[in-house]
Design a protein around this motif. Structure first.
Motif, mmCIF file in Angstrom:
data_model
loop_
_atom_site.group_PDB
_atom_site.id
_atom_site.type_symbol
_atom_site.label_atom_id
_atom_site.label_comp_id
_atom_site.label_asym_id
_atom_site.label_seq_id
_atom_site.Cartn_x
_atom_site.Cartn_y
_atom_site.Cartn_z
ATOM 1 N N ARG A 75 0.879 -1.180 0.022
ATOM 2 C CA ARG A 75 0.106 -0.003 -0.018
ATOM 3 C C ARG A 75 0.931 1.136 0.060
ATOM 4 N NH1 ARG A 75 -2.045 3.665 3.529
ATOM 5 N NH2 ARG A 75 -1.278 2.636 5.523
ATOM 6 N N LEU A 76 1.762 1.426 0.725
ATOM 7 C CA LEU A 76 2.895 2.410 0.832
ATOM 8 C C LEU A 76 3.673 2.842 -0.686
ATOM 9 C CD1 LEU A 76 4.145 2.339 4.499
ATOM 10 C CD2 LEU A 76 1.995 3.478 3.579
ATOM 11 N N VAL A 77 3.919 1.518 -1.076
ATOM 12 C CA VAL A 77 4.626 1.774 -2.384
ATOM 13 C C VAL A 77 3.688 2.428 -3.431
ATOM 14 C CG1 VAL A 77 5.767 0.320 -4.297
ATOM 15 C CG2 VAL A 77 6.452 -0.171 -1.964
ATOM 16 N N ARG A 78 2.623 1.586 -3.314
ATOM 17 C CA ARG A 78 1.541 2.284 -4.250
ATOM 18 C C ARG A 78 1.053 3.956 -4.120
ATOM 19 N NH1 ARG A 78 -2.550 -1.131 -3.077
ATOM 20 N NH2 ARG A 78 -3.452 0.431 -1.602
ATOM 21 N N ASP A 79 0.537 4.031 -2.875
ATOM 22 C CA ASP A 79 0.121 5.322 -2.675
ATOM 23 C C ASP A 79 0.926 6.335 -2.088
ATOM 24 O OD1 ASP A 79 -2.462 3.751 -2.913
ATOM 25 O OD2 ASP A 79 -2.992 3.612 -0.682
ATOM 26 N N LEU A 80 2.177 5.923 -1.544
ATOM 27 C CA LEU A 80 3.000 7.150 -0.944
ATOM 28 C C LEU A 80 4.437 6.890 -1.780
ATOM 29 C CD1 LEU A 80 2.419 6.969 2.640
ATOM 30 C CD2 LEU A 80 1.615 8.640 0.892
ATOM 31 N N ASN A 81 4.684 6.012 -2.672
ATOM 32 C CA ASN A 81 5.862 6.094 -3.687
ATOM 33 C C ASN A 81 6.878 5.930 -2.721
ATOM 34 O OD1 ASN A 81 4.541 6.604 -6.175
ATOM 35 N ND2 ASN A 81 4.441 8.636 -5.690
ATOM 36 N N ILE A 82 6.879 4.968 -1.484
ATOM 37 C CA ILE A 82 7.846 4.477 -0.857
ATOM 38 C C ILE A 82 8.694 3.446 -1.773
ATOM 39 C CG2 ILE A 82 8.623 3.106 1.190
ATOM 40 C CD1 ILE A 82 7.236 5.937 1.869
ATOM 41 N N ASP A 83 10.062 3.613 -2.075
ATOM 42 C CA ASP A 83 10.888 2.953 -2.747
ATOM 43 C C ASP A 83 11.883 2.155 -1.931
ATOM 44 O OD1 ASP A 83 12.614 4.710 -2.269
ATOM 45 O OD2 ASP A 83 13.066 5.451 -4.164
ATOM 46 N N ASN A 84 12.153 2.287 -0.677
ATOM 47 C CA ASN A 84 13.116 1.626 0.059
ATOM 48 C C ASN A 84 12.391 0.911 1.362
ATOM 49 O OD1 ASN A 84 15.247 0.549 0.837
ATOM 50 N ND2 ASN A 84 16.423 2.384 1.584
ATOM 51 N N PHE A 85 11.971 -0.095 1.227
ATOM 52 C CA PHE A 85 11.088 -0.670 2.407
ATOM 53 C C PHE A 85 11.520 -2.030 2.474
ATOM 54 C CE2 PHE A 85 6.817 -0.215 4.718
ATOM 55 C CZ PHE A 85 7.205 -1.310 5.591
ATOM 56 N N ASP A 86 12.451 -2.583 2.945
ATOM 57 C CA ASP A 86 12.768 -4.031 3.026
ATOM 58 C C ASP A 86 11.959 -4.706 4.410
ATOM 59 O OD1 ASP A 86 13.987 -4.031 0.700
ATOM 60 O OD2 ASP A 86 15.918 -3.369 1.518
ATOM 61 N N ILE A 87 11.780 -5.892 4.362
ATOM 62 C CA ILE A 87 11.312 -6.434 5.713
ATOM 63 C C ILE A 87 12.386 -7.474 5.872
ATOM 64 C CG2 ILE A 87 9.465 -7.798 6.481
ATOM 65 C CD1 ILE A 87 7.690 -6.488 4.293
ATOM 66 N N TYR A 88 12.441 -7.400 7.400
ATOM 67 C CA TYR A 88 13.771 -8.215 8.189
ATOM 68 C C TYR A 88 13.109 -9.127 8.908
ATOM 69 C CZ TYR A 88 16.512 -4.729 5.868
ATOM 70 O OH TYR A 88 17.180 -4.007 5.011
ATOM 71 N N SER A 89 13.754 -10.170 9.356
ATOM 72 C CA SER A 89 13.447 -11.276 10.642
ATOM 73 C C SER A 89 14.677 -11.852 10.972
ATOM 74 C CB SER A 89 12.471 -12.181 10.062
ATOM 75 O OG SER A 89 13.001 -13.098 9.177
ATOM 76 N N GLY A 98 10.283 -3.712 9.244
ATOM 77 C CA GLY A 98 10.946 -2.954 7.959
ATOM 78 C C GLY A 98 10.746 -1.352 8.486
ATOM 79 N N THR A 99 11.563 -0.709 7.760
ATOM 80 C CA THR A 99 11.747 0.579 8.315
ATOM 81 C C THR A 99 11.716 1.423 6.847
ATOM 82 O OG1 THR A 99 13.209 0.439 10.087
ATOM 83 C CG2 THR A 99 13.312 2.612 9.248
ATOM 84 N N PHE A 100 11.009 2.659 6.681
ATOM 85 C CA PHE A 100 10.965 3.388 5.551
ATOM 86 C C PHE A 100 11.040 4.843 5.946
ATOM 87 C CE2 PHE A 100 6.788 2.664 7.091
ATOM 88 C CZ PHE A 100 6.242 3.803 6.963
ATOM 89 N N ILE A 101 11.250 5.808 5.088
ATOM 90 C CA ILE A 101 11.645 7.178 5.430
ATOM 91 C C ILE A 101 10.429 8.129 4.682
ATOM 92 C CG2 ILE A 101 13.334 9.148 5.225
ATOM 93 C CD1 ILE A 101 15.478 6.899 5.010
ATOM 94 N N ASP A 102 9.892 9.046 5.481
ATOM 95 C CA ASP A 102 9.019 10.104 4.930
ATOM 96 C C ASP A 102 9.925 11.047 4.067
ATOM 97 O OD1 ASP A 102 10.021 12.313 6.478
ATOM 98 O OD2 ASP A 102 7.913 12.170 7.815
ATOM 99 N N GLY A 105 12.699 13.062 5.790
ATOM 100 C CA GLY A 105 13.952 12.310 6.494
ATOM 101 C C GLY A 105 13.549 11.738 7.931
ATOM 102 N N ASN A 106 12.263 11.528 8.138
ATOM 103 C CA ASN A 106 11.979 11.109 9.524
ATOM 104 C C ASN A 106 11.837 9.377 9.220
ATOM 105 O OD1 ASN A 106 11.169 13.420 11.235
ATOM 106 N ND2 ASN A 106 9.698 13.825 9.455
ATOM 107 N N ARG A 107 12.316 8.843 10.235
ATOM 108 C CA ARG A 107 12.375 7.233 10.125
ATOM 109 C C ARG A 107 11.209 6.695 10.670
ATOM 110 N NH1 ARG A 107 18.077 5.704 11.992
ATOM 111 N NH2 ARG A 107 17.433 7.374 13.556
ATOM 112 N N LEU A 108 10.386 5.819 9.904
ATOM 113 C CA LEU A 108 9.051 5.234 10.336
ATOM 114 C C LEU A 108 9.285 4.013 10.020
ATOM 115 C CD1 LEU A 108 6.891 7.827 8.560
ATOM 116 C CD2 LEU A 108 7.360 7.874 11.241
ATOM 117 N N GLY A 109 8.506 3.086 10.520
ATOM 118 C CA GLY A 109 8.367 1.727 10.134
ATOM 119 C C GLY A 109 7.145 0.755 10.681
ATOM 120 N N PHE A 110 7.137 -0.422 10.445
ATOM 121 C CA PHE A 110 6.039 -1.178 10.782
ATOM 122 C C PHE A 110 6.900 -2.419 11.488
ATOM 123 C CE2 PHE A 110 3.350 0.541 7.137
ATOM 124 C CZ PHE A 110 2.754 1.413 8.076
ATOM 125 N N PHE A 111 5.981 -3.201 12.233
ATOM 126 C CA PHE A 111 6.661 -4.502 12.738
ATOM 127 C C PHE A 111 5.273 -5.481 12.687
ATOM 128 C CE2 PHE A 111 5.356 -2.479 16.596
ATOM 129 C CZ PHE A 111 4.909 -3.553 17.465
#
Length: 129
Positions: A75-89, A98-102, A105-111
């Motif tokens: 959704r973020l890649v599609r709606d906000l053009n996030i291009d660097n959002f890798d998922i880790y475990s 995963g972490t992405f940047i607004d 330059g603010n660092r945000l992420g999901f878990f």
């Protein structure tokens, strides 16, 4: 006794920042007390403040729990053009993340919890359902 929390990120253009975070959260802000400022109550008692100003490069990551990290990334890649959002475990870590940047330059992420029973129990505890 601590009973609530707020965290603030800064954006150089509040109009663009408000629109970006509205898309991130899929809803309008919960509170706009004055010009240059908007707040979302992410979960009960947990507020994100978006303020117009100079972003802080040294701030830590604000990471939010989600139930489907891959779906949210799409959704973020599609709606906000996030291009660097890798998922880790990692072994011994009960979540994948995963972490992405607004755009400021603010660092945000999901878990997402790997154990869905644990995830449901956390949701019940936090949301009260």
């Amino acid at each position: 006794m601590i009973f609530e929390m707020t965290i603030q990120v800064r954006v150089q253009d509040i109009r663009k920042g408000k629109k970006w975070y509205q898309t991130l959260f899929n809803r309008e802000p919960d509170f706009i007390p004055h010009e240059g400022f908007a707040e979302w109550e992410i979960i009960s008692g947990c507020w994100l403040q978006v303020a117009e100003g100079t972003p802080s490069e040294a701030s830590g990551t604000l990471r939010l729990g989600v139930t489907d990290i891959e779906g949210e990334r799409e959704r973020l890649v599609r709606d906000l053009n996030i291009d660097n959002f890798d998922i880790y475990s990692r072994d011994q870590v009960p979540v994948k993340w995963g972490t992405f940047i607004d755009p400021w330059g603010n660092r945000l992420g999901f878990f997402e919890y790997l154990n869905k029973t644990e995830q449901e129990e956390r949701i019940k505890t936090i949301v009260g359902n």
